[in-house]
Design an enzyme around this catalytic site. Sequence first.
Site, PDB file in Angstrom:
ATOM      1  N   ASP A   1       0.863  -1.186   0.000  1.00 42.77           N
ATOM      2  CA  ASP A   1       0.000   0.000   0.000  1.00 42.77           C
ATOM      3  C   ASP A   1       0.898   1.234   0.000  1.00 42.77           C
ATOM      4  O   ASP A   1       2.064   1.186   0.383  1.00 42.77           O
ATOM      5  CB  ASP A   1      -0.952  -0.027   1.207  1.00 42.77           C
ATOM      6  CG  ASP A   1      -2.137   0.924   1.005  1.00 42.77           C
ATOM      7  OD1 ASP A   1      -2.200   1.605  -0.033  1.00 42.77           O
ATOM      8  OD2 ASP A   1      -2.997   0.983   1.906  1.00 42.77           O
TER       9      ASP A   1
ATOM     10  N   CYS B   1     -11.849 -23.170  19.305  1.00 50.29           N
ATOM     11  CA  CYS B   1     -10.914 -23.306  18.200  1.00 50.29           C
ATOM     12  C   CYS B   1      -9.644 -23.946  18.766  1.00 50.29           C
ATOM     13  O   CYS B   1      -9.446 -23.979  19.983  1.00 50.29           O
ATOM     14  CB  CYS B   1     -10.636 -21.966  17.525  1.00 50.29           C
ATOM     15  SG  CYS B   1      -9.493 -20.885  18.388  1.00 50.29           S
TER      16      CYS B   1
HETATM   17  N1  GUN Z   1      -6.149   1.609   3.468  1.00 50.93           N
HETATM   18  C1  GUN Z   1      -7.354   1.806   3.998  1.00 50.93           C
HETATM   19  N2  GUN Z   1      -8.088   2.651   3.226  1.00 50.93           N
HETATM   20  C2  GUN Z   1      -7.299   2.998   2.198  1.00 50.93           C
HETATM   21  C3  GUN Z   1      -7.506   3.837   1.054  1.00 50.93           C
HETATM   22  O1  GUN Z   1      -8.556   4.446   0.844  1.00 50.93           O
HETATM   23  N3  GUN Z   1      -6.465   3.935   0.173  1.00 50.93           N
HETATM   24  C4  GUN Z   1      -5.277   3.249   0.375  1.00 50.93           C
HETATM   25  N4  GUN Z   1      -4.313   3.377  -0.525  1.00 50.93           N
HETATM   26  N5  GUN Z   1      -5.081   2.475   1.440  1.00 50.93           N
HETATM   27  C5  GUN Z   1      -6.074   2.340   2.331  1.00 50.93           C
HETATM   28 ZN    ZN Z   2     -10.557 -19.236  19.620  1.00 53.74          ZN
END
Ligand code: GUN
Ligand code: ZN
Length: 651
Positions: free
Chosen positions: A92, A277
Amino acid sequence: MGEFELLERDGLARLGRFATPHGTIQTPALLPVVHPDAARQPVAPRELRRRFGLGAVITSAYITYRTPALRPVAEEKGIHGLLDFDGPVMTDSGAFQQHAYGRIEVGPEEIDAFQRRIGSDIATVLDVFVEPGASEQEARAGVDATIERARTARPLHRGLLAVPVQGGLYPELRRRSAAEASALGDVLAVGGVVPLMERYRFADLARAILAARPALAPERAVHLFGTGHPMTFAFAALFGVDLFDSSAYLKFARRGDLLFSHGTVAIDDLRERTCRCALCEAMPLPEVAHLPPAERERRIAEHNLLTSAAEVAEVRQAIRDGALWELVERRAANHPALLAGLRATIRGTRVFLPTEPESRRSFRVTGATSGLRPCVIRFLAHKDGWADGRGPFRTHPRVPLVPGALRSTPSRCRDGSELWWEVLTTFGPVPLELTELYPVGCAVGFEEFDDGGAPPAGPDLAGLDVEAGTDWTDAWTERHRDALLEWLYGRESAGALAALGLTGERSRRTGRLRALRWDGRKAFTIGNDGVPRPTWLGAQLLHRTLRYPAKRIIVQPDAEDFVAQGRSLFSRFVAGGDSSLVPGASALLIDADDHLLAVGRLLLAPPEMGRMPRGVAVRVTAHLRAPEEPEEPEGPAQAAGDPGLPPNLQP
Ligand code: GUN
Ligand code: ZN
């Protein structure tokens, strides 16, 4: 690469495959968010795969870039080296930090180049995070900037690129953002929704996705940023979300919260062993609560991963079973906020209809919204059209499933006037002829279990001038046949088919219509969904009766031979067809000159065909030629010009 392959579906929801340089992701998949700093990641990526079956991860390129100790390692060894993980890694770009801290200290091109240098399998364009409270002007500026950055990034990437979809709560901006992302991205990542999920604003979340959905390209994988809580997975999958990412397992663990598919439970409130679990079997949660903080956090995170992975499996199984709406309804029953999301979803039924399957194996009523599923809305609309010009209807007791019940149900009065009956079903009154069709015929509602055990009385004949003691079964079988043919093919074609003299065959055990025969041979078989499915003979009859291009899918020349020999028709070999067909429907597969090659059932909706570069579009069920014996008109398949067909239907 970068091509999404659909394998199974339940409406928009899909089971698929998405190939990356470090392996194929089986979707829907949960990508746990891992911290690029191993010291801050309590469960190593390898362990995520080995112990929880979570084979792909997402990490922050931005944090990696901004952390002096991490950046050179990533530059030298790549992101896989840094994480010590050889499976698919999505990165990201930092927009989330913009949301969390109000700003970020990197430019779009800088972070884009960095993601390429470190060998990310799926790099993410640096989007502008549009807050749900943004003004329309702000939201538009965010969408425009995101698109601009995606346009800059695209030509520089040979690998996979995720393009975020922003737009806040403005439907038209969501739509445009989705359309632009579809032209540029391999993964379409719906963003800006974390604040909605945090505040349980699932109705707004549903509206945002509904606005984007029709513009999201079906041949791309769809990601929903921040779908971390297992109670939301089924809901997200319903819209065709293929990838979820979760930091929730860790964030919730830090504050001592346990994730379940039914909601969140604070570990300090837990006195009973509610979870069995494998992890909680080894150490019950009330004991975990008293561990030293780091150990406690790790254990809770692991429990959270386990329940999350189990819920993904639950969603996948529901898609296979055609039971995802039921699962979503059950999840929505756990929290009114989710129920609000489901109700907002139902208001967007139109978005679901093009991919809504013709039928499913079963229909279980789970609550008040069950009768509002897209399949019901579609059925009721179609029913109104069918019933138009018929009637008035009289109420008939619920007897169509009782063998022999039709014997005593008159179809005509003594003066020849037709009698119209309707049955009160879970979905309201339904003409008797249509009660075996999906969803009515396989619906299980609470009424089923609350009839007091009394056998249904016969129809009320008071005031009707009918012959008593007459066996009406044959008359009803004919009406039933005509009703189904009209339901599927319209009045005109149904008339032509009925004129051929198809005869109906009922199951002796259940009394249900099971087949339509022509000249003693089976032309249609009727399964539990009540829908007649053409055999090869039936396909030929239909082909000669239905006007081009009704119920047809046109096969490209390259694939004609394969299809005529019974192989599935692949998406990329589809040249066109009847756009009113839906997944699961039977279709005639023809060449460009309308010669019949095969008959099959759709996996894809017509608008998806040709667009999806991989995978099956139609599964062939009967076909023209035996494999490897191209000229032999033997076996179940029969060559055109079948001498067994009536003269007026000879080609
Ligand atoms: N992680 C959570 N929301 C977003 C978003 O809107 N854009 C990006 N790039 N990462 C995220
Ligand atoms: Zn559990």
